[in-house]
Design an enzyme around this catalytic site. Structure first.
Site, PDB file in Angstrom:
ATOM      1  N   GLU A   1       0.719  -1.216   0.097  1.00 52.67           N
ATOM      2  CA  GLU A   1       0.126  -0.011   0.045  1.00 52.67           C
ATOM      3  C   GLU A   1       0.700   1.269  -0.064  1.00 52.67           C
ATOM      4  O   GLU A   1       2.082   1.165  -0.045  1.00 52.67           O
ATOM      5  CB  GLU A   1      -1.005  -0.120   1.189  1.00 52.67           C
TER       6      GLU A   1
ATOM      7  N   GLU B   1      -1.681 -10.058  -5.858  1.00 56.97           N
ATOM      8  CA  GLU B   1      -1.974 -10.998  -7.130  1.00 56.97           C
ATOM      9  C   GLU B   1      -1.138 -10.223  -8.383  1.00 56.97           C
ATOM     10  O   GLU B   1      -0.475 -10.756  -8.987  1.00 56.97           O
ATOM     11  CB  GLU B   1      -3.254 -10.933  -7.589  1.00 56.97           C
TER      12      GLU B   1
ATOM     13  N   CYS C   1      -9.774  -8.972  -6.669  1.00 55.97           N
ATOM     14  CA  CYS C   1     -10.450  -7.970  -7.314  1.00 55.97           C
ATOM     15  C   CYS C   1     -10.516  -7.930  -8.548  1.00 55.97           C
ATOM     16  O   CYS C   1     -10.077  -8.603  -9.461  1.00 55.97           O
ATOM     17  CB  CYS C   1      -9.877  -6.688  -6.600  1.00 55.97           C
TER      18      CYS C   1
HETATM   19  N1  THU Z   1      -6.063  -6.669  -1.925  1.00 58.52           N
HETATM   20  C1  THU Z   1      -5.260  -7.617  -2.717  1.00 58.52           C
HETATM   21  O1  THU Z   1      -4.189  -7.424  -2.342  1.00 58.52           O
HETATM   22  N2  THU Z   1      -5.750  -8.635  -3.328  1.00 58.52           N
HETATM   23  C2  THU Z   1      -7.207  -8.899  -3.188  1.00 58.52           C
HETATM   24  O2  THU Z   1      -7.477  -9.924  -3.765  1.00 58.52           O
HETATM   25  C3  THU Z   1      -8.075  -8.006  -2.725  1.00 58.52           C
HETATM   26  C4  THU Z   1      -7.452  -6.863  -1.925  1.00 58.52           C
HETATM   27  C5  THU Z   1      -5.656  -5.622  -1.131  1.00 58.52           C
HETATM   28  C6  THU Z   1      -5.543  -4.080  -1.689  1.00 58.52           C
HETATM   29  C7  THU Z   1      -5.570  -3.431  -0.440  1.00 58.52           C
HETATM   30  O3  THU Z   1      -4.221  -3.356  -0.163  1.00 58.52           O
HETATM   31  C8  THU Z   1      -6.151  -4.190   0.529  1.00 58.52           C
HETATM   32  O4  THU Z   1      -6.231  -5.744   0.218  1.00 58.52           O
HETATM   33  C9  THU Z   1      -7.442  -3.971   0.981  1.00 58.52           C
HETATM   34  O5  THU Z   1      -8.379  -3.775  -0.175  1.00 58.52           O
END
Ligand code: THU
Length: 163
Positions: free
Chosen positions: A64, A75, A112
């Site tokens: 992040e 991913e 996502c």
């Molecule tokens: N996130 C992922 O890394 N992969 C997913 O499949 C869903 C969401 C992360 C994005 C963000 O850093 C955190 O999870 C919350 O959405």
């Protein structure tokens, strides 16, 4: 007017003990790799672990940023790392897990929308399906035979062709 139906089937396991050894090992790698996530804002630590055709396991985690949109999902970190550092390798399976510092980790999460798009293109690029193993730190585990199942009516590179 016509109508079309889209459906897909996936496997549901009671917990990771019910998986074959290779899949349980991969999911365990993803579970452990959640410790490498950088998620100080969402407190939601995600990891994706890929098994390559060589048998090697590679992990990616979400990263992040204070400028929220600059953050990257686990991913896509994983796919970028493999494309950049393992040229020619084929991904056979990806396991995805998470730790939620604000709550339990009992139910599988699935990628996502943006990651589904990236996974689908990777699958087509390597001309080999990528099986997904989705599992939290505990609880049920889903096995999905390919990433395209998760993105019906997908936008593809073909659509950009002029003829
Ligand atoms: N996130 C992922 O890394 N992969 C997913 O499949 C869903 C969401 C992360 C994005 C963000 O850093 C955190 O999870 C919350 O959405």
């Amino acid at each position: 007017m016509g109508a079309e139906t889209y459906s897909f089937a996936f496997e549901v396991y009671h917990n990771s003990d019910a998986l074959i050894d290779a899949d349980r090992t991969l999911l365990d790698a993803a579970r452990q790799a959640t410790a490498n996530a950088y998620a100080p804002y969402s407190k939601f630590l995600v990891a994706a672990a890929a098994r390559l055709d060589s048998g090697e396991i590679i992990c990616g985690t979400n990263q992040e940023n204070a400028s929220y949109p600059a953050g990257i999902c686990a991913e896509r970190v994983l796919l970028s790392a493999i494309a950049s550092q393992h040229r020619g390798a084929v991904i056979t399976t990806i396991a995805i897990s998470y730790q939620n510092q604000n709550g339990p980790s009992e139910k599988p999460i699935s990628p996502c929308g943006i990651c589904r798009q990236s996974l689908l293109e990777y699958e087509e690029r390597q001309q080999h399906s990528i099986r997904l193993i989705l599992g939290a730190l505990e609880g049920e585990v889903y096995s999905i035979s390919n990433t395209g199942c998760l993105l019906p009516l997908a936008f593809r590179g073909d659509h950009l062709k002029t003829q």
